[in-house]
Enzyme design. Structure first.
Site, PDB file in Angstrom:
ATOM      1  N   SER A  16     -21.943  12.144  -2.007  1.00 43.40           N
ATOM      2  CA  SER A  16     -20.713  12.117  -1.205  1.00 43.40           C
ATOM      3  C   SER A  16     -20.815  11.286   0.071  1.00 43.40           C
ATOM      4  CB  SER A  16     -20.273  13.544  -0.862  1.00 43.40           C
ATOM      5  OG  SER A  16     -19.683  14.150  -1.987  1.00 43.40           O
ATOM      6  N   LYS A  19     -18.089   8.746   0.395  1.00 46.84           N
ATOM      7  CA  LYS A  19     -16.780   8.955   1.015  1.00 46.84           C
ATOM      8  C   LYS A  19     -16.684   8.304   2.393  1.00 46.84           C
ATOM      9  CE  LYS A  19     -15.710  13.213  -1.515  1.00 46.84           C
ATOM     10  NZ  LYS A  19     -16.969  13.491  -2.251  1.00 46.84           N
ATOM     11  N   SER A  29     -15.261  17.415   1.756  1.00 42.83           N
ATOM     12  CA  SER A  29     -15.819  16.438   0.815  1.00 42.83           C
ATOM     13  C   SER A  29     -15.130  16.561  -0.537  1.00 42.83           C
ATOM     14  CB  SER A  29     -17.340  16.622   0.656  1.00 42.83           C
ATOM     15  OG  SER A  29     -17.918  15.477   0.079  1.00 42.83           O
ATOM     16  N   LYS A  47     -21.731  12.631   7.734  1.00 37.08           N
ATOM     17  CA  LYS A  47     -21.372  13.072   6.395  1.00 37.08           C
ATOM     18  C   LYS A  47     -22.606  13.545   5.644  1.00 37.08           C
ATOM     19  CE  LYS A  47     -18.222  13.489   3.177  1.00 37.08           C
ATOM     20  NZ  LYS A  47     -19.019  14.587   2.586  1.00 37.08           N
TER      21      LYS A  47
END
Length: 435
Positions: free
Chosen positions: A56, A59, A116, A218
């Site tokens: 993720s 992203k 997420s 993140k």
């Protein structure tokens, strides 16, 4: 020099001690990278260029393109996005959206950063490029422009795909680019939770509020990648970017990232003492050259990694050509002197230097060579098409040299041009007005 060596070795000891992944040696997934986001210095690097799965962390690039669309006026935070059948079918983590649902752009940002949400990643991709596949092509192209040369995207979410790969260094570059290019959206990355449809979702970034100075970015996980995190922190004006990939558990990943960040800040404190020691050993210099002289002293110590000078995003690669006496200029008539000699005098200029920002791409023993270099560099960076070529003369160690500079540009252009040249491994540094 003995004092300098002792101080610098203390930095190396701090960096080396305790930074290995204790009790965990899965080098198929593990990688780590820490850099000073202000200076570009690499403070820790381990398997940083080995291919890894971003999970993720993907992203962050989805958000980068979304922020670009907002800045371009294509979307606003209050605009609504419609959920397609494909988006609604995405595997968790998700917001459990259904086909035909709508969410605002601002909700999409929070869902990507905090929850997420994979379904929201596809909603954004389809909004910006019709299909997720087309969006992934755009993601990869933009990644190349940002210097992420070892990254390929195949989807917008980070769900498993054997051809979606990156490196710890590239994810650090993306983290720096997000903060540099979109500072107005950084508060979203500091939020601990958000509420949608009556349900509150908490951030997966457990370092926020736990580690001094951490304020984003993140996390990510798929089975093939292990537990990943890219994070930024600031203490006393010093900003770091740290990436850990391939942790066996989220708690291990978090503890290791915390360890790296704290050790890096300790090393920076020691480096402050190192800089003071170097200044005691050298005459007062033009500030433009101070960084080069410090790097030259460090290079003379012939130390091995983990510390690398000039290998980060904020500064272009550092190239230094010095002879044994640490001051003499190269003897070749037309040789490039990327780092100018140590002892600098200020010449009498026939006229005031041009106003505005400038960038310097070298210094030469011959004015024609400096001019030729400028003509070559101008073809490599389109931002410099309208810049003025300037080859001011100066005296160094009794020799006449000529700087190769582009002038008459603004700070943004200077930064963009140096970033483009750095991606080509070309020397470049920005020169503020009056320097």
């Amino acid at each position: 020099m003995n004092a300098l060596r002792s101080l610098f070795l203390s930095v190396v000891i701090i960096l080396s001690w305790g930074l290995a992944p204790d009790g965990y040696a899965d080098t198929r997934r593990y990688a780590a990278f820490v850099a000073d986001a202000n200076s570009g210095d690499v403070l820790h690097s381990r398997l940083a260029d080995a291919q890894r799965y971003p999970a993720s962390l993907t992203k962050m690039m989805t958000l980068y393109l979304l922020f670009e669309a907002i800045e371009a006026g294509e979307l606003s935070l209050s605009d609504t996005l419609t959920v397609s059948r494909i988006a609604a079918s995405q595997q968790p983590s998700n917001l459990n959206l259904s086909q035909g649902d709508t969410i605002t752009v601002e909700t999409a940002i929070r869902a990507l950063v905090i929850k997420s949400a994979n379904d929201v990643a596809v909603v954004v991709a389809e909004q910006l490029a019709t299909t997720e596949r087309a969006f992934a092509v755009e993601m990869t192209a933009r990644a190349r422009e940002l210097g992420l040369s070892n990254t390929t995207f195949r989807n917008a979410s980070g769900l498993p795909n054997s051809r979606q790969v990156t490196t710890a260094r590239d994810m650090a570059r993306l983290t720096v680019a997000l903060r540099r290019d979109f500072p107005q959206y950084m508060p979203y990355f500091s939020e601990r939770s958000f509420t949608y449809n009556g349900r509150t979702y908490r951030s997966h970034n457990n370092l926020i509020g736990r580690v001094d100075g951490v304020d984003g970015m993140k996390t990510g996980y798929i089975r093939a990648s292990g537990f990943n995190i890219a994070t930024t922190a600031e203490r006393d004006g010093r900003r770091l970017v740290a990436v850990v990939m391939g942790g066996p558990t989220a708690s291990y990943r978090d503890a290791h990232a915390e360890q790296l960040i704290n050790a890096a800040y300790r090393s920076l404190e020691n480096r402050e003492a190192l800089i003071v020691a170097v200044q005691d050993l050298t005459p007062r210099l033009n500030p433009i050259r101070e960084h080069d002289i410090i790097a030259t002293q460090i290079a003379a110590l012939d130390l091995s990694p983990p510390v690398a000078q000039g290998d980060g995003d904020a500064l272009p690669p550092l190239r230094i050509e010095m002879t044994d006496d640490m001051g003499a200029a190269p003897t070749t008539t037309h040789a490039s002197v990327d780092a100018e000699p140590t002892l600098i005098t200020f010449p009498d200029e026939p006229s005031p230097p041009p106003s505005g920002w400038a960038i310097q791409v070298g210094a030469y023993a011959d004015e024609a060579a400096a001019r030729a270099r400028l003509e070559t560099v101008q073809t490599l960076a389109g931002e410099l098409g309208d810049a003025e070529m300037y080859t001011p003369r100066f005296e160094a160690n009794g020799r006449t040299l000529f700087r190769a500079r582009f002038t008459g540009i603004n700070a943004t252009t200077a930064r963009a041009a140096c970033a483009r040249l750095a991606a080509r491994d070309e020397p470049c540094f920005a020169v503020a007005p009056g320097s």
